[in-house]
Structures are given as C-alpha cells and as structure tokens.
Design an enzyme around this catalytic site. Structure first.
Site, mmCIF file in Angstrom:
data_model
loop_
_atom_site.group_PDB
_atom_site.id
_atom_site.type_symbol
_atom_site.label_atom_id
_atom_site.label_comp_id
_atom_site.label_asym_id
_atom_site.label_seq_id
_atom_site.Cartn_x
_atom_site.Cartn_y
_atom_site.Cartn_z
ATOM 1 N N HIS A 199 0.802 -1.275 0.096
ATOM 2 C CA HIS A 199 0.175 0.039 0.033
ATOM 3 C C HIS A 199 0.814 1.299 -0.011
ATOM 4 O O HIS A 199 0.635 2.066 -0.968
ATOM 5 C CB HIS A 199 -0.922 0.167 1.155
ATOM 6 C CG HIS A 199 -1.770 1.358 1.610
ATOM 7 N ND1 HIS A 199 -2.448 1.984 0.521
ATOM 8 C CD2 HIS A 199 -1.453 2.062 2.528
ATOM 9 C CE1 HIS A 199 -2.770 3.095 1.088
ATOM 10 N NE2 HIS A 199 -2.033 3.158 2.250
ATOM 11 N N HIS A 252 3.935 7.351 5.078
ATOM 12 C CA HIS A 252 2.656 8.071 5.620
ATOM 13 C C HIS A 252 1.991 7.156 6.856
ATOM 14 O O HIS A 252 1.338 7.961 7.423
ATOM 15 C CB HIS A 252 1.568 8.436 4.556
ATOM 16 C CG HIS A 252 0.824 7.156 4.131
ATOM 17 N ND1 HIS A 252 1.225 6.356 3.056
ATOM 18 C CD2 HIS A 252 -0.138 6.855 4.461
ATOM 19 C CE1 HIS A 252 0.340 5.399 2.782
ATOM 20 N NE2 HIS A 252 -0.468 5.845 3.653
ATOM 21 N N ASP A 253 2.268 6.067 6.688
ATOM 22 C CA ASP A 253 1.385 5.267 7.950
ATOM 23 C C ASP A 253 2.261 4.836 8.895
ATOM 24 O O ASP A 253 1.955 4.264 10.132
ATOM 25 C CB ASP A 253 0.823 3.875 7.242
ATOM 26 C CG ASP A 253 -0.419 4.362 6.823
ATOM 27 O OD1 ASP A 253 -1.216 5.282 7.360
ATOM 28 O OD2 ASP A 253 -0.866 3.642 5.995
ATOM 29 N N GLU A 293 1.393 6.474 12.561
ATOM 30 C CA GLU A 293 0.209 6.055 13.233
ATOM 31 C C GLU A 293 0.179 4.661 13.359
ATOM 32 O O GLU A 293 -0.438 4.123 14.183
ATOM 33 C CB GLU A 293 -0.661 6.465 11.850
ATOM 34 C CG GLU A 293 -2.070 6.054 12.257
ATOM 35 C CD GLU A 293 -3.149 6.553 11.184
ATOM 36 O OE1 GLU A 293 -3.992 5.714 10.761
ATOM 37 O OE2 GLU A 293 -3.151 7.666 10.775
ATOM 38 N N ASP A 294 1.030 3.747 12.484
ATOM 39 C CA ASP A 294 0.671 2.201 12.702
ATOM 40 C C ASP A 294 2.089 1.355 13.289
ATOM 41 O O ASP A 294 1.846 0.093 13.004
ATOM 42 C CB ASP A 294 0.060 1.592 11.385
ATOM 43 C CG ASP A 294 -1.166 2.277 11.026
ATOM 44 O OD1 ASP A 294 -1.814 2.404 12.278
ATOM 45 O OD2 ASP A 294 -1.469 2.337 9.979
ATOM 46 N N ASP A 318 -2.850 7.926 -0.864
ATOM 47 C CA ASP A 318 -3.342 7.131 0.127
ATOM 48 C C ASP A 318 -4.679 6.602 -0.208
ATOM 49 O O ASP A 318 -4.787 5.428 -0.194
ATOM 50 C CB ASP A 318 -3.511 7.896 1.488
ATOM 51 C CG ASP A 318 -3.831 7.047 2.607
ATOM 52 O OD1 ASP A 318 -3.841 5.798 2.549
ATOM 53 O OD2 ASP A 318 -4.341 7.331 3.810
#
Length: 215
Positions: A45, A69-70, A73-74, A136
C-alpha cells in the site's frame, strides 16, 4: 516535461538511494502487518501510494513522505526517527497524515470522531499533504473495489466501520475537498470514478447527520 523524460526521471528516482532507504525503512516498520482481510503484505500500500504521488509531483520529500505516511500511525517508529533519517520536512508531512487512534478506546466507537477530525484537518492542509492523502485514498479504494467485487456479502465486515454509507461519506467528503486543487490530475479523476462505482451518489449532509449520533 514530456512523457519520455518524465518516465526516465521517475525510474531514476525510484532507483535512487534515498527512496531505496525509505522503502527499506517502511518495509521493516510494517513488517508484521497485512492489509485488512487479505493475505497481502501491508508495504504494498505505501509503495503504491508513493507511485501515485510521483505521478503528480516530482518533489522528493513529498514522495518519500507518501511512502512513510503510515509509519507514525501504525508502527513503533515516530516523528523523531523519521526526522533523523529523512529530514524535518518529511517528518512534518508524515505527522500531518497521522490520525489520533485513541488506542485506549474502541476503534468502532471512535471511528466517526477520528474521520471527522481527518476531514477538518484536510480542509486546512497544504497542497503537498493533499497530494499524499489522494495517493493514500486512491490506493485504498482501488483495493476496495476489487475486493468488494470478490465478496460483496462480507466485504464491509472487515472494517471497524461496517456501514457502507458511512464509509462512502468519508471517501466522498475527501474527494470533494481534494477537488479544489487536484481535480485536474488523473489520480483525482480515477478516485472520483471509483467513489461513484463503489458508493454511488450519496447525500453527504444527511449521512453526516446520522453519523453525528455516533459521536
């Protein structure tokens, strides 16, 4: 830039040292994750997101931020690790894409609040952040359209929010915000078409009224 030279520039960028380092970092950070409901490594992704972003801008920092980008957050890595490895601008862009997960609460119960916060933030975001958001969400909805065709009956059960109209409200609200600056891009046009294909034409204001009862 013509299509030939543009393609050559993109190939050179993706083969470059900085992108390679960012991809290795992202792959390691996401190493334990799979995409929701499918047996596909999550790293696919962010790589796709970065490629979509690269079709819109040649700005290396923005493309690297799309790849990462994640991460905040993750994964266990945060702002400071990204800043140290790839610079403060990349770290700021990634931070701007990071949702407050409220990990001490149920994801289902906080879904509406989290998505409304994302939408409000996007309204005031700069063009670079909007480009990353488009990458995204286009990557996500491409996968969703394919997976929905394969399993219409159970598809929405894989998400924290199982109501397709609420999901549609989120994706189409983002589409409308991004349209002000990015509607001339092929990526936005594809995103618009896929939103209509998956969700149809929704009354976003009426759905938002229903959504407000969940906050």
């Amino acid at each position: 830039m013509d299509s030939v030279s543009g393609g050559e520039a993109m190939v050179k960028f993706f083969a470059g040292k900085r992108y390679h380092e960012a991809m290795n970092f992202a792959a390691f950070a996401h190493r334990k994750q799979m995409r929701k409901g499918v047996d596909i490594p999550y790293i696919i992704h962010p790589i796709e997101c970065s490629m979509i972003v690269a079709s819109i801008t040649e700005d290396e920092d923005v493309i690297i931020a799309a790849l990462l980008h994640d991460v905040i957050e993750d994964t266990e890595y945060g702002y400071e690790e990204i800043k140290e490895r790839f610079g403060s601008r990349v770290a700021e862009l990634v931070q701007g894409e990071t949702e407050d997960k409220r990990r001490d609460q149920s994801k289902r119960r906080t879904w509406a609040l989290r998505k409304k916060e994302t939408i409000e933030q996007l309204k005031h975001a700069g063009r670079d952040s909007k480009i990353i958001c488009l990458g995204d969400k286009l990557s996500n909805i491409r996968a969703s359209v394919i997976d929905h065709e394969d399993d219409r009956e159970n598809f929405w059960q894989r998400f924290n929010q199982t109501d397709p109209e609420f999901q549609g409200w989120y994706y189409e609200s983002i589409r409308d915000i991004l349209s002000t600056e990015l509607s001339d891009t092929d990526a936005w046009k594809e995103y618009d078409e896929l939103c209509t294909s998956l969700f149809g034409d929704l009354d976003l204001k009426e759905i938002e009224k229903r959504l407000d009862t969940e906050i």
